[in-house]
Write a protein that holds these residues in place. Sequence first.
Motif, PDB file in Angstrom:
ATOM      1  N   VAL A   1      38.963   6.386 -37.777  1.00  0.00           N
ATOM      2  CA  VAL A   1      39.879   7.030 -36.923  1.00  0.00           C
ATOM      3  C   VAL A   1      39.001   7.709 -36.025  1.00  0.00           C
ATOM      4  CG1 VAL A   1      42.019   6.938 -38.521  1.00  0.00           C
ATOM      5  CG2 VAL A   1      40.485   9.008 -38.701  1.00  0.00           C
ATOM      6  N   ALA A   2      37.854   8.357 -36.153  1.00  0.00           N
ATOM      7  CA  ALA A   2      37.039   9.162 -35.190  1.00  0.00           C
ATOM      8  C   ALA A   2      35.720   8.899 -35.418  1.00  0.00           C
ATOM      9  CB  ALA A   2      37.661  10.522 -35.270  1.00  0.00           C
ATOM     10  N   ARG A   3      34.865   9.326 -34.406  1.00  0.00           N
ATOM     11  CA  ARG A   3      33.443   9.178 -35.018  1.00  0.00           C
ATOM     12  C   ARG A   3      32.609  10.255 -33.967  1.00  0.00           C
ATOM     13  NH1 ARG A   3      33.724   3.746 -32.621  1.00  0.00           N
ATOM     14  NH2 ARG A   3      33.575   3.084 -34.923  1.00  0.00           N
ATOM     15  N   THR A   4      31.437  10.775 -34.224  1.00  0.00           N
ATOM     16  CA  THR A   4      30.798  11.572 -33.482  1.00  0.00           C
ATOM     17  C   THR A   4      29.147  11.504 -33.990  1.00  0.00           C
ATOM     18  OG1 THR A   4      30.591  13.841 -32.893  1.00  0.00           O
ATOM     19  CG2 THR A   4      30.875  13.557 -35.142  1.00  0.00           C
ATOM     20  N   GLU A   5      28.323  12.243 -33.283  1.00  0.00           N
ATOM     21  CA  GLU A   5      27.055  12.034 -33.560  1.00  0.00           C
ATOM     22  C   GLU A   5      26.747  13.406 -34.016  1.00  0.00           C
ATOM     23  OE1 GLU A   5      25.154  10.505 -30.177  1.00  0.00           O
ATOM     24  OE2 GLU A   5      25.207   8.457 -31.053  1.00  0.00           O
TER      25      GLU A   5
ATOM     26  N   GLY B   1      48.834   4.741 -43.579  1.00  0.00           N
ATOM     27  CA  GLY B   1      49.780   5.514 -43.072  1.00  0.00           C
ATOM     28  C   GLY B   1      50.039   5.140 -41.481  1.00  0.00           C
ATOM     29  N   GLU B   2      50.443   6.250 -40.950  1.00  0.00           N
ATOM     30  CA  GLU B   2      50.582   6.335 -39.301  1.00  0.00           C
ATOM     31  C   GLU B   2      49.997   7.392 -38.893  1.00  0.00           C
ATOM     32  OE1 GLU B   2      54.835   5.828 -38.230  1.00  0.00           O
ATOM     33  OE2 GLU B   2      54.455   6.589 -36.270  1.00  0.00           O
ATOM     34  N   VAL B   3      49.334   7.325 -37.618  1.00  0.00           N
ATOM     35  CA  VAL B   3      48.829   8.420 -37.040  1.00  0.00           C
ATOM     36  C   VAL B   3      50.056   8.990 -36.289  1.00  0.00           C
ATOM     37  CG1 VAL B   3      47.070   9.159 -34.991  1.00  0.00           C
ATOM     38  CG2 VAL B   3      46.830   7.068 -36.507  1.00  0.00           C
ATOM     39  N   VAL B   4      50.034  10.413 -36.769  1.00  0.00           N
ATOM     40  CA  VAL B   4      51.352  11.178 -36.103  1.00  0.00           C
ATOM     41  C   VAL B   4      50.890  12.121 -35.185  1.00  0.00           C
ATOM     42  CG1 VAL B   4      53.068  10.560 -37.801  1.00  0.00           C
ATOM     43  CG2 VAL B   4      51.554  12.763 -38.297  1.00  0.00           C
ATOM     44  N   ASP B   5      49.593  12.687 -35.178  1.00  0.00           N
ATOM     45  CA  ASP B   5      49.059  13.580 -34.511  1.00  0.00           C
ATOM     46  C   ASP B   5      47.455  13.385 -34.317  1.00  0.00           C
ATOM     47  OD1 ASP B   5      49.379  15.949 -32.774  1.00  0.00           O
ATOM     48  OD2 ASP B   5      49.497  17.267 -34.484  1.00  0.00           O
ATOM     49  N   ILE B   6      47.186  13.974 -32.955  1.00  0.00           N
ATOM     50  CA  ILE B   6      45.905  13.749 -32.435  1.00  0.00           C
ATOM     51  C   ILE B   6      45.332  15.037 -32.137  1.00  0.00           C
ATOM     52  CG2 ILE B   6      44.154  12.916 -30.714  1.00  0.00           C
ATOM     53  CD1 ILE B   6      45.318  10.683 -32.082  1.00  0.00           C
ATOM     54  N   ILE B   7      44.269  15.513 -32.942  1.00  0.00           N
ATOM     55  CA  ILE B   7      43.519  16.850 -32.634  1.00  0.00           C
ATOM     56  C   ILE B   7      42.553  16.514 -31.515  1.00  0.00           C
ATOM     57  CG2 ILE B   7      42.625  18.822 -33.647  1.00  0.00           C
ATOM     58  CD1 ILE B   7      43.576  17.578 -36.262  1.00  0.00           C
ATOM     59  N   GLU B   8      42.541  16.714 -30.343  1.00  0.00           N
ATOM     60  CA  GLU B   8      41.504  16.478 -29.426  1.00  0.00           C
ATOM     61  C   GLU B   8      40.289  16.573 -29.641  1.00  0.00           C
ATOM     62  OE1 GLU B   8      43.302  17.999 -25.507  1.00  0.00           O
ATOM     63  OE2 GLU B   8      41.445  17.071 -24.808  1.00  0.00           O
ATOM     64  N   ASN B   9      39.638  15.390 -29.570  1.00  0.00           N
ATOM     65  CA  ASN B   9      38.089  15.531 -29.834  1.00  0.00           C
ATOM     66  C   ASN B   9      37.611  15.873 -31.134  1.00  0.00           C
ATOM     67  OD1 ASN B   9      37.665  14.745 -26.987  1.00  0.00           O
ATOM     68  ND2 ASN B   9      37.737  16.990 -26.504  1.00  0.00           N
TER      69      ASN B   9
ATOM     70  N   ARG C   1      42.665  14.645 -40.834  1.00  0.00           N
ATOM     71  CA  ARG C   1      41.246  13.912 -40.755  1.00  0.00           C
ATOM     72  C   ARG C   1      40.244  14.531 -39.731  1.00  0.00           C
ATOM     73  NH1 ARG C   1      40.318  12.647 -45.386  1.00  0.00           N
ATOM     74  NH2 ARG C   1      38.904  10.735 -44.996  1.00  0.00           N
ATOM     75  N   ARG C   2      39.503  15.396 -39.946  1.00  0.00           N
ATOM     76  CA  ARG C   2      38.790  15.875 -38.995  1.00  0.00           C
ATOM     77  C   ARG C   2      37.144  15.932 -38.932  1.00  0.00           C
ATOM     78  NH1 ARG C   2      40.254  21.308 -36.105  1.00  0.00           N
ATOM     79  NH2 ARG C   2      42.214  21.315 -37.058  1.00  0.00           N
ATOM     80  N   LEU C   3      36.769  15.752 -37.854  1.00  0.00           N
ATOM     81  CA  LEU C   3      35.232  15.275 -37.768  1.00  0.00           C
ATOM     82  C   LEU C   3      34.331  16.903 -37.948  1.00  0.00           C
ATOM     83  CD1 LEU C   3      35.080  13.569 -34.521  1.00  0.00           C
ATOM     84  CD2 LEU C   3      34.300  12.618 -36.506  1.00  0.00           C
ATOM     85  N   PRO C   4      33.324  16.769 -38.293  1.00  0.00           N
ATOM     86  CA  PRO C   4      32.621  18.026 -38.451  1.00  0.00           C
ATOM     87  C   PRO C   4      31.974  18.640 -37.275  1.00  0.00           C
ATOM     88  CG  PRO C   4      31.207  16.170 -39.201  1.00  0.00           C
ATOM     89  CD  PRO C   4      32.367  15.650 -38.969  1.00  0.00           C
ATOM     90  N   LEU C   5      31.905  17.842 -36.203  1.00  0.00           N
ATOM     91  CA  LEU C   5      31.662  18.429 -35.004  1.00  0.00           C
ATOM     92  C   LEU C   5      32.721  17.731 -33.884  1.00  0.00           C
ATOM     93  CD1 LEU C   5      27.664  18.166 -34.769  1.00  0.00           C
ATOM     94  CD2 LEU C   5      29.190  20.405 -34.636  1.00  0.00           C
ATOM     95  N   LYS C   6      32.672  18.095 -32.675  1.00  0.00           N
ATOM     96  CA  LYS C   6      33.692  17.529 -31.840  1.00  0.00           C
ATOM     97  C   LYS C   6      32.762  15.985 -31.480  1.00  0.00           C
ATOM     98  CE  LYS C   6      35.799  21.242 -29.837  1.00  0.00           C
ATOM     99  NZ  LYS C   6      36.673  21.661 -28.851  1.00  0.00           N
ATOM    100  N   GLY C   7      34.025  15.141 -31.199  1.00  0.00           N
ATOM    101  CA  GLY C   7      33.693  13.813 -30.977  1.00  0.00           C
ATOM    102  C   GLY C   7      34.734  12.989 -30.434  1.00  0.00           C
ATOM    103  N   ASP C   8      34.749  11.808 -30.706  1.00  0.00           N
ATOM    104  CA  ASP C   8      35.801  10.669 -30.016  1.00  0.00           C
ATOM    105  C   ASP C   8      36.833  10.475 -31.097  1.00  0.00           C
ATOM    106  OD1 ASP C   8      34.331  10.808 -27.724  1.00  0.00           O
ATOM    107  OD2 ASP C   8      32.844   9.156 -28.516  1.00  0.00           O
ATOM    108  N   VAL C   9      38.040  10.464 -30.894  1.00  0.00           N
ATOM    109  CA  VAL C   9      38.936   9.809 -31.639  1.00  0.00           C
ATOM    110  C   VAL C   9      39.424   8.493 -31.290  1.00  0.00           C
ATOM    111  CG1 VAL C   9      41.513  10.144 -32.307  1.00  0.00           C
ATOM    112  CG2 VAL C   9      40.164  12.213 -31.855  1.00  0.00           C
ATOM    113  N   ILE C  10      39.227   7.619 -32.157  1.00  0.00           N
ATOM    114  CA  ILE C  10      39.483   6.107 -31.552  1.00  0.00           C
ATOM    115  C   ILE C  10      40.984   5.456 -31.969  1.00  0.00           C
ATOM    116  CG2 ILE C  10      37.112   5.963 -31.354  1.00  0.00           C
ATOM    117  CD1 ILE C  10      37.241   4.650 -34.128  1.00  0.00           C
ATOM    118  N   VAL C  11      41.856   6.440 -32.412  1.00  0.00           N
ATOM    119  CA  VAL C  11      43.046   5.521 -32.811  1.00  0.00           C
ATOM    120  C   VAL C  11      44.190   6.448 -31.627  1.00  0.00           C
ATOM    121  CG1 VAL C  11      42.676   4.690 -34.907  1.00  0.00           C
ATOM    122  CG2 VAL C  11      43.543   7.286 -34.732  1.00  0.00           C
TER     123      VAL C  11
END
Lengths: 373, 598
Positions: free
Chosen positions: A43-47, A135-143, A21-31
């Motif tokens: 799970v993530a948000r940006t502007e 499901g379960e969060v198994v990995d974080i793609i930073e920002n 689950r990826r943001l279109p631009l860098k932002g914050d992962v909140i899980v």
Amino acid sequence: MAHAYTPGLKVTTNIKLRKERRLPLKGDVIVKIGDKVSADDIVARTELPGDVETLNLAGKLGVMPNELKQFMKKNEGDPILKGEIIAESSGFFGLFKNQIESPIKGTIETVSDITGQLILRAPPTPVEIDAYMDGEVVDIIENEGVVIESKVTFVQGIFGIGGEAQGIIEPIVHNPKDVVEAAIINESHRGKVLIGGSYVTKEAIETAVKVGATGIVVGGIDDAVLKEFLGYEIGVAITGNEDKGITLIITEGFGKMNMSPAAFRLLTHHKGDHASINGATQIRAGVLRPEVIVPLEASTKTHKTKDYSKGVEEGETVRIIREPYFGIIGKVTELPPDLEVIETESRVRILKVKTEDGKILTIPRANVEIIEA
Amino acid sequence: MEKERELNRILATDCGSTTTKAILIEKKDGEYRLIVRGEAPTTVEAPFEDVTRGVLNSVREVEELTGRELLEGEKLIYPAKGNRGIDIYVSTSSAGGGLQMMVAGVVKEMTAESAARAALGAGAIVMDVIATNDRRRPHKRIELIRDLRPDMILLSGGIDGGTVSHVVELSETIKAADPKPRFGTGFELPVIFAGNVDAREAVKERLDKITALSIVDNLRPILERENLGPARDAIHDLFMEHVMAHAPGYKILMVWTDVPIMPTPGAVGALIQTIGEKQNINVMGVDIGGATTDIFSVFDGNFNRTVSANLGMSYSVSNVLTEAGMDNVLRWVPFSLDKNDLGNRVRNKMIRPTTVPMSLKELKLEQGIAREALRLALVQHKGMAVGLKGVQQERTISDAFEQTASGATLVNMMDLDLIVGSGGTLSHAPRRAQASLMLIDAFQPEGITRLAVDSIFMMPHLGVLSSVHEKAATEVFDKDCLIRLGTCIAPVGIAPLGKEALEIKMNGDVIKVNSGDMKLIPLDEGEKPRAVIKPSKYFDIGEGRGKEVEATLRGGVVGIIIDCRGRPLVLPTNDAERFERLNRWNKALSIYPDVKEE
């Protein structure tokens, strides 16, 4: 080429599925890793940067571009409200002031002393992405996002329209050969993912939209029906952004085509279960097929899936995917190694398929797909 | 170009979006010949994400097929000695969707069009053209740049000494969009400025900090002249440095190759250009792929390339139907087919693009669609291969009778000497005559035109090779790449059916063909008889109506095809009549096996 066959679509009772689950631009992962999430959890948000508005300021003030800066009431980088004065020319003896108001709320991005143009940027738009499946969060793609893992029943379609959606699975026919007509769709189908058979009519799709069904999963659709429903023809198979109030997933192809028995069995078995669906299809590099995902209990034992990367083998069940035998399912009986001349006079690698009614057909290997189960 | 050095063994690869193709060329008895071709799946995408894996696999296949030893572990062996090693390695690439660009110029029909030509000529797909007179609102242009995410932007505009403010406005648009490249987040997007010299500083001020800006000579320094070379070179350099360098594995591949990797269509274009120049002919090359159709042409030394991004035979086949319309596709099909059935068949091919026709009917349908894809691609090519617009033309009194507006197409089918077809549908048609007729029906060549196909799609390899060793490239092209189909003789004009159209005297024979008919005269490759062609009063073969022409005809694997159906070619709208004609022509040229249609 070593693998002259089309890898089939997955119809799997239970597998461990990972979704990025990826943001279109860098932002914050909140899980965080290990979090249990539901399909609609953010799970993530940006502007996203706001829209841009241009203003011919020099023209409006009646001054030369290089004189512009002396008339500015706001500078580059300043925030501004709608209607606030951006620039002002003094006029005669301080009278007849020419004031230019900002047409939008935002910030002043640039003032050009060559073109006399002012660029204003509207406030950023917040963008959030949800987990899409339980499901379960198994990995974080930073920002950027997360990877969600879940044990699921997974059915891929061949083509779809409309994006991600969620709903309760509701079979509306009894047989994969049945046609989905408008008469069998009613108000009780609001929020449901309707499972059909071989074909769906335009009236049925429209009724499903009207009653608020989430999606329709069906074997085939006529090209003409799709065109009428969308209002335009599909030129290149890149879909998913259609905003037609429903997600449509076609499992077999264009025309009237029975849904494969395995897919039909599996989907009807999950009647009443919650599903995540997506019609997005992309057939060029980085193939994306539409899908139906039904999350299972975490304790469910997963099956080992067979490795189909080696290509088709004798005894395998395949579907013929080209006229004049489109849609026929059979078992591979022979895989001759040498090229053979077919009716078109092309020399191709072929295989022999025994159909359900016992006929043996000779088919180019490129024209079958394995039914992955 | 460096002085052509002594090369005995040449390895070339083309990394396509699905397949990496390697060819091995050797010098034998003083001439360069193709030895073998190997292929392997391209490995740019997951799970490999390293283009060199596919390259190594394709080279290993070459090793297996020839018994030569070219690799030591994962290193190429230099130089060639006996059965070991190579002297040079070159490569092209179109993996990852090729090079996708946006171009911008002040006036759409002038500098913006020149910029588009420069980008296309360099092998790019032009995603959109932005111009100050494109009638879009500024914020729409900004949105467009942001949404399309091109690999590169070419900014032009203003002749030298001309407008500065419009060019600066375009640079401000790009700045406001703050574009990000498709690959490699965190990298700056390459922008080339090839416009008014007076605007350089202002453009630099606006774009230098936020993009990887290169400034080259103006591509339209004066209205009357284009100077596309520097912009094309810059595109090639930046393609290597910025776009390819971020694609998986290319950093290593770039070290392996002895000359810079070229975008595949750029290399094909270079080859077509070389052929046009060397043989002093007007030539057109067409590559019909799964997703796109490229056309390259050289007319009177003017090179042009267009890419029809959504006209292809698999991924884009649906779009061919959409753009051409069902009736235009069905007019080539010699049996009745319900339109709903046609729509379903074509969309099914789109969603399962790797399938092949297995019945004769399906083959005929697919070749009908190919005719429309080719026809539409040529229409686009004619629209782009034009003289410079906005140029004041000097006219003499004789020109008054032949008024041509500035910006008229350079494509003149009567002056065309050679058409080279490429891509699966043409190169792998079960009968070569099918490829010939597809080219003739779609392009409608006029007068005398030679036809050929690329045997195994090695024009990209030879194109990049021609940049370092023209002799090797042209020799292999001539002897191993080209399959000469023969010559098409097509008089221009329309006459009542059955009237005598043409008489050819050749090798002591007299051949007569009537209006509405086609005829095939077998003539082997290598045969070059002189012929006198006399059209009837209705027709023109190049010298005017009824005027005879003496010419050398070239044979080929198909032979001489005499097409007296008239130009423009008009097919009957009545189904039965059309089926009868199509079947008669197919029979005359022995296009399909004699199987009775249901």
